[in-house]
Design a protein around this motif. Structure first.
Motif, mmCIF file in Angstrom:
data_model
loop_
_atom_site.group_PDB
_atom_site.id
_atom_site.type_symbol
_atom_site.label_atom_id
_atom_site.label_comp_id
_atom_site.label_asym_id
_atom_site.label_seq_id
_atom_site.Cartn_x
_atom_site.Cartn_y
_atom_site.Cartn_z
ATOM 1 N N SER A 138 0.829 -1.203 0.000
ATOM 2 C CA SER A 138 0.000 0.000 0.000
ATOM 3 C C SER A 138 0.865 1.255 0.000
ATOM 4 N N GLN A 139 1.825 1.286 0.898
ATOM 5 C CA GLN A 139 2.639 2.484 1.074
ATOM 6 C C GLN A 139 4.092 2.095 1.282
ATOM 7 N N CYS A 140 4.991 3.011 0.934
ATOM 8 C CA CYS A 140 6.397 2.709 1.211
ATOM 9 C C CYS A 140 6.670 2.939 2.697
ATOM 10 N N GLY A 141 7.870 2.604 3.146
ATOM 11 C CA GLY A 141 8.197 2.637 4.570
ATOM 12 C C GLY A 141 7.961 3.985 5.222
ATOM 13 N N CYS A 142 8.275 5.065 4.510
ATOM 14 C CA CYS A 142 8.141 6.377 5.130
ATOM 15 C C CYS A 142 6.751 6.960 4.919
ATOM 16 N N GLY A 143 5.996 6.395 4.004
ATOM 17 C CA GLY A 143 4.642 6.882 3.780
ATOM 18 C C GLY A 143 4.542 7.972 2.738
ATOM 19 N N LEU A 144 5.607 8.214 2.009
ATOM 20 C CA LEU A 144 5.597 9.295 1.023
ATOM 21 C C LEU A 144 4.931 8.866 -0.285
ATOM 22 N N TYR A 145 5.155 7.625 -0.690
ATOM 23 C CA TYR A 145 4.615 7.154 -1.961
ATOM 24 C C TYR A 145 3.636 6.018 -1.723
ATOM 25 N N ASN A 146 2.651 5.916 -2.630
ATOM 26 C CA ASN A 146 1.793 4.750 -2.555
ATOM 27 C C ASN A 146 1.945 3.908 -3.810
ATOM 28 N N SER A 147 1.372 2.735 -3.756
ATOM 29 C CA SER A 147 1.662 1.743 -4.789
ATOM 30 C C SER A 147 0.869 1.964 -6.060
ATOM 31 N N GLN A 148 0.060 3.006 -6.099
ATOM 32 C CA GLN A 148 -0.765 3.176 -7.295
ATOM 33 C C GLN A 148 0.039 3.710 -8.474
ATOM 34 N N GLU A 149 1.230 4.210 -8.153
ATOM 35 C CA GLU A 149 2.089 4.660 -9.241
ATOM 36 C C GLU A 149 2.596 3.478 -10.040
ATOM 37 N N GLU A 150 3.037 3.739 -11.255
ATOM 38 C CA GLU A 150 3.633 2.683 -12.067
ATOM 39 C C GLU A 150 5.061 2.459 -11.584
ATOM 40 N N LEU A 151 5.249 1.433 -10.796
ATOM 41 C CA LEU A 151 6.589 1.192 -10.262
ATOM 42 C C LEU A 151 7.011 -0.253 -10.505
ATOM 43 N N ASN A 152 8.301 -0.469 -10.531
ATOM 44 C CA ASN A 152 8.834 -1.827 -10.585
ATOM 45 C C ASN A 152 9.400 -2.175 -9.226
ATOM 46 N N TRP A 153 9.096 -3.369 -8.775
ATOM 47 C CA TRP A 153 9.628 -3.761 -7.476
ATOM 48 C C TRP A 153 10.601 -4.930 -7.623
ATOM 49 N N SER A 154 11.465 -5.013 -6.672
ATOM 50 C CA SER A 154 12.335 -6.194 -6.648
ATOM 51 C C SER A 154 12.660 -6.501 -5.197
ATOM 52 N N PHE A 155 12.938 -7.774 -4.915
ATOM 53 C CA PHE A 155 13.277 -8.152 -3.541
ATOM 54 C C PHE A 155 14.578 -7.497 -3.139
ATOM 55 N N LEU A 156 14.632 -7.058 -1.890
ATOM 56 C CA LEU A 156 15.834 -6.371 -1.414
ATOM 57 C C LEU A 156 17.035 -7.308 -1.412
ATOM 58 N N ARG A 157 16.768 -8.583 -1.176
ATOM 59 C CA ARG A 157 17.880 -9.532 -1.066
ATOM 60 C C ARG A 157 18.452 -9.891 -2.421
ATOM 61 N N SER A 158 17.616 -9.774 -3.444
ATOM 62 C CA SER A 158 18.073 -10.192 -4.770
ATOM 63 C C SER A 158 19.024 -9.140 -5.349
ATOM 64 N N THR A 159 19.767 -9.559 -6.344
ATOM 65 C CA THR A 159 20.682 -8.610 -6.965
ATOM 66 C C THR A 159 19.928 -7.820 -8.031
ATOM 67 N N ARG A 160 20.229 -6.560 -8.079
ATOM 68 C CA ARG A 160 19.579 -5.698 -9.057
ATOM 69 C C ARG A 160 20.637 -5.016 -9.881
ATOM 70 N N ARG A 161 20.226 -4.606 -11.037
ATOM 71 C CA ARG A 161 21.120 -3.795 -11.841
ATOM 72 C C ARG A 161 21.071 -2.388 -11.243
ATOM 73 N N PRO A 162 22.217 -1.727 -11.126
ATOM 74 C CA PRO A 162 22.218 -0.402 -10.511
ATOM 75 C C PRO A 162 21.326 0.576 -11.272
ATOM 76 N N PHE A 163 20.600 1.385 -10.556
ATOM 77 C CA PHE A 163 19.750 2.391 -11.184
ATOM 78 C C PHE A 163 19.921 3.717 -10.450
ATOM 79 N N VAL A 164 19.503 4.789 -11.100
ATOM 80 C CA VAL A 164 19.611 6.102 -10.466
ATOM 81 C C VAL A 164 18.343 6.343 -9.665
ATOM 82 N N PRO A 165 18.418 6.384 -8.359
ATOM 83 C CA PRO A 165 17.215 6.715 -7.598
ATOM 84 C C PRO A 165 16.879 8.184 -7.818
#
Lengths: 570, 723
Positions: free
Chosen positions: A495-522
């Motif tokens: 529903s919401q991110c940890g701090c409560g600033l964003y909600n999940s209704q946006e078009e976002l891609n998620w990935s598990f924190l433990r998995s390896t990700r390709r670096p991206f610019v936050p």
């Protein structure tokens, strides 16, 4: 014969980090601190085997002060965390977990301590400069004009301490009280150099939390009998106060190094009492309404003053002296004769008050920068925890007043920072390495260790078997409950991110924190409208977190740099 | 039989001890060194890379180890640097000596050493070696320093005469120093901090006095704050006292201060007197009088614009109250060091409350720029803007760190750096005798020092040997006596030289003039040239027979033969001096000095240079003792750069660096160092002499007798412990 072998009473051990004992000790310590972390952290009950005080807590300050650490390396760790907590009150567990993670991650790599320390330092300065920069995507400005964001601050502190045992409603109530207490300590006409007042926490155990309250001025606890004896004052103007720091009991103090011989029949007690009564007369002629004494007032003097409708209160104690001086504007009197008229102060009014089973004498100031926070909780241990939490919250607000910025809490800052560092080390390693002797591969290795240390700090926010994800746009943290269907529709589960600033209704891609990700610019540069709209944010203190980060890395570096431990066995 | 076994054993035992210590200190030496964690008996932790601290923390029990530690700490007290190098060098020297005794078993040993080794073995007297070492240290070392090494020296000063210091060279020096003393994260920061402090505290005319002041009062000049990152450390103008105001009255403008060392309030009776109270009225009047008097004193101070009272004792409530009423801030309970520091900075003597009041001014007041509370991490301190009357501009260092142990390390390192600078700013006197003998074509140097410093150590050594409790070290009486006679002889020499020197105008030589060097070298090797042309550095020398007196920067006195015999006659215990008499040659006394501020690039440059010149010297020596000692010392010196270059590979590894350096020296090219940074030559020189003295002490020990004194532990006593 000469002895051939050197005998060393001190125990000297080389390469201390490689021993199994140290690893076990560190991992036990890490388990303790990680399990305490966050709003759903588990509580620890601390008591010694011989009975006595039991402490139930999940706060680093209480935890570490009760733990008896003997291993020297662990002692370094706990001492630096304790020192950090005593200066900043907040982020103790964060520091402890990050430090343990860093040591653990680095030990798995086969790199020399020199390289590790050098690169850790580079990464730390990268973090610090990012968090302090204008483009930082995880900090928001704090406007002291609106209470909204300040309440968020206090609420974040309160919710992260589950041992306070507060319900949602109670949390709201205490948050509001703390904020009020803080605002009361800010002087009204502040020009230039601001000197904050003080919030005194008055204990009231065994009451409901909802009965807690904030009062301007100082509460002096008294027995009911004493309180009844005090005559009510009816006066329209402010009351004149005399505050004594010297004893008024008629003792004969310092007589010098030589001897004093008293002839037979001479009663020094009478002489001293005469002197005290003279002082009483002076106070009466100066129209003093209230006499306060840090130490003891002679009963005769007390009665004499009462007869002349002067309220006399003694045994105030040294802790209340400073707030009293500040509030009444007096000069603590150290003389038994000739009191300068400038030494007197004033209060607006006095009254008696009863809270729970306790009776108080309440001094109401003219200008309030001193206030009393009457704090109630059901039992002793929960009260202690609540008191510590309130102090932390007040301190965090003070720190934020100095540096009006807040970091996004709930783990979002950490994941965002980790994403930023990954991106930076992959795309621009030269700027970090500069003229150093380290290679890019070494940098990648250490950066990975550093980022995963940061990420496993927030990983320990989850204690109930849930999963932690991160989005690929903002680099924020999202948690999903345990036993939810595997590959489901993420936006519905989150529903919401940890701090409560964003909600999940946006078009976002998620990935598990433990998995390896390709670096991206936050995404950097937080848009202003995003902050304004959010009402229920989780926030962290910038100053405390920055220092925690620095202390964690510096301490980890110190521990990694150890080549010998010399234990003094005396 | 017993004595010789024990003597041989003493080197072996010392070597074993030294090797253990070496293993510990070598891990934290140099820029790649790591930290050591010490726990105190109180449970506090201390991080350290300070060799002296580590050695003390070990609480060694072995008598020889304790002797070594004592030597190290007395060396540190003087110079503030070099404890780790001390141990490494000592260990290598002992190894060299040990190798000589074992040379018969080792066929690989070079022939030269072997023959000498047999000689020494036959003598079976370490005492001789120790004397030869002492001779080397007191008579030869200075000459080599002055005549060969000095041409390589650089000066830290941008102008040698005025001793002005430029920031960049001080940075190089300090960075190299802190590299070996604090964690590698912080050494740059700490050295910058020290640099800032140095330049902020110094006025243009201030000299060595400032170092002395900072060194003496270092504890009072810094404040440690835990819980903050190291990078928050800073320098604050003015003096920060680790106390809070007892009463604080904000004041500005013309602020005057007084120092008191006793209570301002008069008391009933002073020590040794008796006060008799006859009536209650008398008591009341006396109390009233005391009150009035105190009030009057404070009023008087107020009228003189005094707004700050600094007290070394606790003042009664009455004084505090009247101070507050009169707008005087009070700081109480200062330590005697703090008071004497303030007095030294502002040159103020304590205020004594006068018996009678007049309107005249109080003589002992001083002006203060400001006085205000300073809050560091919610703790309050007193911050004073003192106006200095000496060359030191008061500044305080605020040292921050995550834990106390780290702050202490930084404090220690900064203190050591000031000690090092204090030494660096002093001229080091070198004086020696050259003696030319054309008959047999040898030339040897006899050097003695007129500083007298080198003779202190043997004396304190005797004390320290006997100090260890439970273990008593008994020395051979004979040897002790000889050493004492020897010392006496040398002190005679010293006196005579000092007397002579006073008549001679003295000038400091400038740095590294190559021409002068050549003359000197020619002079000493004058006679050698013809005989030993095969020496590979000989072509450098020009056949230049300039008279001694042409060199303006050196002073020479030719002694009459009579005088020489007079002096050496007393020193008949010395084998070397005896030979002097027989040869009856002409002597010239050279007295020179190493100017203040001599430095060399870091990375073992000093050691490699000295090694090179010592080997050359040894080749020219015909006396077996001298050759032997020079060889051992020269080889041991290389141990230090070997440790420093341990982690380096390829082009920067030790063998490469060494070969490059030797090649450069042979072809008379300037040495190129791979590292930036400078180190003090004085420090290195003092280290060398301290180590040699320590070794001398170790070698003179014949038997170590362990005596168990503690009567409660009788049941633990084994029969073999009783010798």
């Amino acid at each position: 014969m000469s002895r051939l072998e050197a005998k060393k009473p001190s125990l000297c051990k080389s390469e201390p980090l490689t021993t199994e004992r140290v690893r076990t000790t560190l991992s036990v310590f890490k388990r303790i601190v990680t399990s305490c972390y966050g709003p759903s952290g588990r509580l620890k009950q601390l008591h010694n085997g011989f009975g006595g005080y039991v402490c139930t807590t999940s706060q680093s300050s209480a935890l570490l002060s009760h733990l008896l650490v003997t291993h020297p390396i662990l002692k370094i760790l706990t001492t630096s965390i304790q020192n950090h907590v005593s200066s900043f009150s907040d982020c103790g567990l964060f520091t402890a977990i990050l430090c343990c993670n860093l040591i653990e991650n680095v030990q798995r790599l086969d790199l020399t301590p020199t390289t590790v320390i050098r690169l850790n330092k580079h990464l730390l300065s990268l973090c610090i400069s990012y968090l302090k920069s204008e483009t930082c995507g995880c900090r928001i400005p704090v406007d002291f004009g609106s209470t909204q964001i300040l309440l968020c601050f206090v609420r974040s502190v309160l919710t992260s301490k589950p041992a306070c045992m507060l319900t949602r409603k109670e949390t709201e109530h205490v948050s509001a009280l703390i904020l009020r207490a803080f605002l009361l300590t800010i002087p009204e006409n502040a020009e230039g150099h601001i000197v904050l007042g003080k919030s005194l926490i008055v204990p009231l155990k065994g009451q409901r939390v909802i009965d807690s309250t904030v009062l301007p001025g100082i509460l002096i606890e008294m027995s009911e009998v004493q309180l009844m004896r005090l005559l009510p004052i009816k006066k329209s103007t402010a009351l004149k106060v005399a505050l004594f720091c010297t004893t008024l009991s008629g003792d004969i103090s310092d007589t010098g190094e030589g001897t004093v011989v008293v002839s037979y029949g001479v009663s020094l007690e009478n002489a001293a009492l005469d002197q005290l009564l003279n002082l009483g007369r002076q106070l009466i002629s100066d129209h003093v309404d209230l006499v306060l004494c840090q130490k003891v007032i002679h009963p005769s003097l007390k009665q004499f003053l009462n007869m002349h409708r002067i309220i006399a209160i003694d045994r105030i104690g040294v802790t209340l002296m400073e707030p009293l001086t500040k509030m009444t504007g007096t000069q603590p009197i150290g003389s038994l004769g000739s009191i300068s008229p400038n030494s007197y102060g004033s209060v607006k009014d006095v009254c008696t008050a009863k809270f729970g089973s306790k009776h108080f004498f309440h001094l109401i100031p003219n200008e309030a920068t001193i206030c009393s926070l009457l704090l109630c909780n059901r039992n002793d241990t929960a009260w202690d925890e609540l008191k510590l939490t309130c102090q932390t919250a007040l301190h965090v607000l003070q720190l934020t007043l100095k540096e009006p910025w807040a970091l996004l809490g709930g783990g979002c800052t950490e994941t965002h920072l980790a994403a930023y560092i990954r991106h930076k080390t992959h795309n621009d390693p030269e700027s970090i390495l500069k003229d150093d002797e380290c290679t890019q591969t070494e940098l990648q290795l250490i950066a990975e260790a550093f980022c995963s240390a940061l990420e496993s700090v927030v990983g320990s926010l989850e204690h109930d078997g849930g999963e932690i994800l991160t989005d690929m746009k903002y680099g924020h943290l999202w948690s999903v409950q345990a036993d939810s269907p595997c590959v489901a529709n993420w936006p519905d589960l989150l529903s919401q991110c940890g701090c409560g600033l964003y909600n999940s209704q946006e078009e976002l891609n998620w990935s598990f924190l433990r998995s390896t990700r390709r670096p991206f610019v936050p995404q950097t540069c937080l848009p202003h409208e995003a902050v304004g709209s959010a009402s229920n944010l989780t926030l962290d203190c910038l100053t405390a977190k920055l220092s925690g980060l620095q202390v964690a890395v510096e301490t980890a570096n110190l521990i990694l740099d150890l080549s010998y431990v010399i234990e003094d066995k005396n | 039989m017993l004595s010789s076994m024990a003597a041989a054993g003493s080197v072996k035992a010392a070597l074993q001890v030294a090797e253990v210590l070496e293993a510990i200190v070598s891990c934290c030496v140099g820029p790649e060194g790591r930290q050591v964690l010490c726990t105190k008996p109180t449970g506090e932790v201390l991080l350290s890379r300070n060799g002296g601290r580590l050695l003390e923390a070990l609480h060694l029990e072995h008598p020889i180890a304790r002797m070594i530690v004592d030597c190290v700490s007395s060396h540190l007290k003087k110079t503030g640097d070099g404890a780790k190098t001390f141990i490494i060098f000592l260990c290598h020297l002992l190894r060299g000596l040990h190798a000589i005794t074992d040379s018969e078993k080792d066929p690989l040993m070079c022939e030269n050493i072997q023959t000498h080794g047999r000689h020494w073995k036959n003598c079976s007297q370490w005492k001789c070696i120790s004397q030869a070492l002492l001779t080397f240290q007191t008579q030869i070392l200075d000459g080599i320093m002055d005549q060969y090494l000095s041409r390589h020296f650089l000066s830290i000063f941008s102008s040698a005469k005025e001793k002005t210091l430029c920031r960049s060279s001080l940075e190089l020096l300090l960075e190299a120093y802190f590299c070996g003393r604090v964690g590698r994260n912080n050494h740059k920061f700490i050295s910058q901090l020290m640099c800032d402090y140095f330049f902020k505290c110094m006025t243009c005319e201030s000299g060595i006095g400032v170092f002395e002041l900072v060194d003496d009062y270092f504890v009072e000049l810094n404040v440690g704050v835990t819980g903050l990152p190291v990078s928050d450390s800073r320098i604050i103008a003015g003096l920060v006292l680790q106390k809070d105001f007892s009463v604080y009255c904000p004041a500005d403008g013309d602020i005057r201060m007084v120092i008191v060392t006793e209570t301002v309030q008069p008391l009933f009776s002073t020590s040794g007197s008796e006060f008799i109270l006859n009536s209650e009225a008398q008591f009341q009047t006396s109390q009233f009088w005391i009150m009035e008097k105190t009030q009057a004193i404070m009023k008087h101070l107020h009228s003189q614009n005094v707004k700050l009272l600094i007290s070394s004792v606790k003042q009664p409530d009455l004084v505090i109250y009247y101070a507050g009423v009169n707008g005087i801030s009070v700081v109480e309970c200062l330590s005697s060091e703090e008071v004497s520091l303030i007095r030294r900075i502002i040159g103020l003597s304590p205020f004594v409350p006068p018996q009678a009041f007049s309107q005249c001014e109080i003589p002992n007041t001083a002006l203060v720029k400001f006085c205000k509370p300073l809050i560091l991490r919610s703790k309050r301190y007193v911050h004073l803007g003192l106006i200095s009357t000496c060359a030191f501009i008061p500044h305080s260092i605020v040292l921050c760190g995550p834990l106390q142990g780290l702050i202490e390390q930084h404090e220690d390192a900064l203190h050591g750096a000031f000690k090092m600078l204090r030494q660096l700013f002093k001229d080091l006197d070198l004086s020696y005798i050259t003696q030319t003998n054309d008959q047999n074509g040898t030339s040897s140097l006899f050097i003695y020092k007129n500083s007298g410093e080198s003779y202190q150590a043997p004396d304190t050594g005797n004390g320290s040997i006997q100090r260890p409790y439970q273990d008593t070290v008994v020395e051979n009486k004979d040897e002790l006596e000889k050493t004492q006679t020897y010392l006496k002889v040398h002190s005679n020499l010293v006196i005579s030289d000092v007397e002579l020197e006073t008549y001679i105008p003295y000038s400091t030589p400038t740095l590294t003039p190559t021409d002068t060097f050549q003359t000197v070298e020619t002079l000493t090797c004058l006679s050698l040239e013809r005989n030993r042309l095969t020496d590979y550095y000989e072509p450098l020398l020009k056949n230049n027979s300039t008279a001694y007196s042409t060199r303006g920067n050196r002073i020479e006195i030719s002694y009459e033969n009579l005088q020489v015999t007079n002096i050496t006659g007393k020193g008949s215990m010395l084998p070397v001096s005896c030979k002097l008499q027989n040869m009856g040659t002409s002597q010239s006394y050279l007295s020179s000095s190493m100017p203040a501020g001599c430095v060399l690039p870091v990375g073992g440059n000093f050691e490699i240079l000295l090694h090179y010149y010592l080997l050359n010297y040894a080749k020219k020596c015909h006396q077996s003792e001298e050759t032997m000692v020079s060889m051992i010392i020269a080889n041991a010196l290389l141990g230090i750069p070997k440790v420093l270059y341990k982690s380096k590979t390829g082009k920067y590894s030790f063998p490469h660096t060494y070969i490059r350096a030797v090649h450069a020296l042979q072809t008379n090219q300037p040495l190129v160092s791979s590292q930036t940074g400078l180190e003090s030559v004085t420090g290195k020189y003092q280290l060398l002499t301290s180590v040699l003295q320590c070794l001398t002490k170790i070698l003179t020990i014949d038997v170590v007798i362990t005596v168990k004194r503690d009567p409660q532990k009788v049941h633990n006593q084994d029969s073999e412990d009783e010798l």
